[in-house]
Design an enzyme around this catalytic site. Sequence first.
Site, PDB file in Angstrom:
ATOM      1  N   PHE A 133     -14.741  -0.352   5.779  1.00 51.72           N
ATOM      2  CA  PHE A 133     -13.614  -0.926   5.051  1.00 51.72           C
ATOM      3  C   PHE A 133     -14.163  -1.295   3.667  1.00 51.72           C
ATOM      4  CE2 PHE A 133     -10.753  -4.310   3.755  1.00 51.72           C
ATOM      5  CZ  PHE A 133      -9.524  -3.930   4.263  1.00 51.72           C
ATOM      6  N   ASP A 202     -19.118  -6.247  11.703  1.00 48.86           N
ATOM      7  CA  ASP A 202     -17.777  -6.665  11.288  1.00 48.86           C
ATOM      8  C   ASP A 202     -16.824  -6.332  12.437  1.00 48.86           C
ATOM      9  OD1 ASP A 202     -15.150  -6.761  10.280  1.00 48.86           O
ATOM     10  OD2 ASP A 202     -15.879  -6.490   8.235  1.00 48.86           O
ATOM     11  N   TYR A 227      -6.383 -12.440  11.623  1.00 51.43           N
ATOM     12  CA  TYR A 227      -4.947 -12.140  11.476  1.00 51.43           C
ATOM     13  C   TYR A 227      -4.559 -10.782  12.054  1.00 51.43           C
ATOM     14  CZ  TYR A 227      -7.062 -10.116   7.265  1.00 51.43           C
ATOM     15  OH  TYR A 227      -7.882  -9.447   6.406  1.00 51.43           O
ATOM     16  N   LYS A 228      -5.516 -10.036  12.620  1.00 52.97           N
ATOM     17  CA  LYS A 228      -5.194  -8.738  13.231  1.00 52.97           C
ATOM     18  C   LYS A 228      -4.929  -8.982  14.721  1.00 52.97           C
ATOM     19  CE  LYS A 228      -7.515  -6.408   9.451  1.00 52.97           C
ATOM     20  NZ  LYS A 228      -8.753  -5.820   8.938  1.00 52.97           N
ATOM     21  N   ARG A 376      -1.406   5.430  10.925  1.00 51.25           N
ATOM     22  CA  ARG A 376      -2.172   4.555  11.817  1.00 51.25           C
ATOM     23  C   ARG A 376      -1.227   3.800  12.731  1.00 51.25           C
ATOM     24  NH1 ARG A 376      -6.280   0.110   9.710  1.00 51.25           N
ATOM     25  NH2 ARG A 376      -4.262  -0.811   9.314  1.00 51.25           N
TER      26      ARG A 376
END
Length: 401
Positions: A133, A202, A227-228, A376
């Site tokens: 990312f 990560d 928050y995912k 996605r």
Amino acid sequence: MSESLAARAAALDAADELGKLREQFVLDEGVVYLDGNSLGALPRAVPGRVAEVVAHEWGELLIRSWTESGWWEAPERIGDRIAPLVGAAPGQIVVGDSTSVNVFKAVVGAVRLAGAGPGGAVRDEILVDASTFPTDGYIAESAARMTGCRLRPVDPASVPDEVGPRTAAVLVNHVDYRSGRLQDLPGITAAVRGAGALAVWDLCHSAGALSVGLDAHEVDLAVGCTYKYLNGGPGSPAYLYVAARHQAAFDSPLPGWNSHAEPFGMRPGFEPAQGALRGRVGTPDILSMLALEASLGVWSDVSVDAVRAKSLALTDFFLECVRAHVPAGQVELLTPSDHAARGSQIALRCAGASSVMASLISRGVIGDYRAPDVLRFGFTPLYVGFAEVERAARVLGDVLG
Ligand SMILES: *Cc1c(COP(=O)(O)O)cnc(C)c1O
């Protein structure tokens, strides 16, 4: 064909032990939400708790809430609630700041912990996941410049061949945000540690969707967002894991008064606190943090293994429905079909992906698009059902057909 898939979906939903958790979330029944890997849904317990924090703890108790409402210890307390979800014993995780900031603390901290190589040789190299990312890569590059290291991007699968006596730290994304590939955390960590370097993971796209085993696999440092798959809310604070064996020597590049041994001593010199709270910096963002704490209540009776089993069943079923509904040759699967290498999302490459996703969203199937050509779909086992998966694939087939 599609009738039998719909019947299978109904049977899978009826047998799904996690299905009852859906009612703990605010979700629109007309929408299939497959973007929980970007922003998790809102747990029903959160609005009331946030209103109480604002009206009572802030509005009435004011400054007393730092002690009386437990605000001061919230970063460690909530870290200990996340710990079992990532396989960590208590006392190793603090919550606060963004993932990006925690990547900085972890990578610089790892280089400082690495010390010298064999025979006193310098360790002046940081390896970074070549498909990371972007923010992790930008920060690793700056961390490398600050610590006098060279940054070398490598494919995570080749870390065991690339790590060596000059390597100080290796930063890898546990699940690739674009392809959904799950990396071999135990194998890569063992290779990194075997070379005397530190492994920094990560967990943004894995925590809350599959078991991580930080302690069992002797990970050195880890970071992740909340928050995912952890449903903490937009911009909810991230977390930093510092393995207990490293805490006494962990030297944060962002020492703040919250990580001081005696924060209210207001002393000019820095003396680090003991334990994971060395990873703290300044005043925590209490409103977001307490919203996150309330959201974690949904995990009280949930096993991560059950979540993982459902995640794989959801993604398997989605692939089967895509094969049935989408005309051959329209999409290319980017996510490994091997379970051992699959996170909780399916990425499909297709022509015109950006407008395809816009059409899906207008028909009530929310996934997301990643440039240049990737659709996605994230599957959050706590609230996504099998009938929704079948519907999403059917709508994708309509859009592409
Ligand atoms: C989502 C994500 C981030 C986000 O970083 P923030 O600082 O929270 O914006 C970072 N790294 C990875 C791998 C991610 O998936």
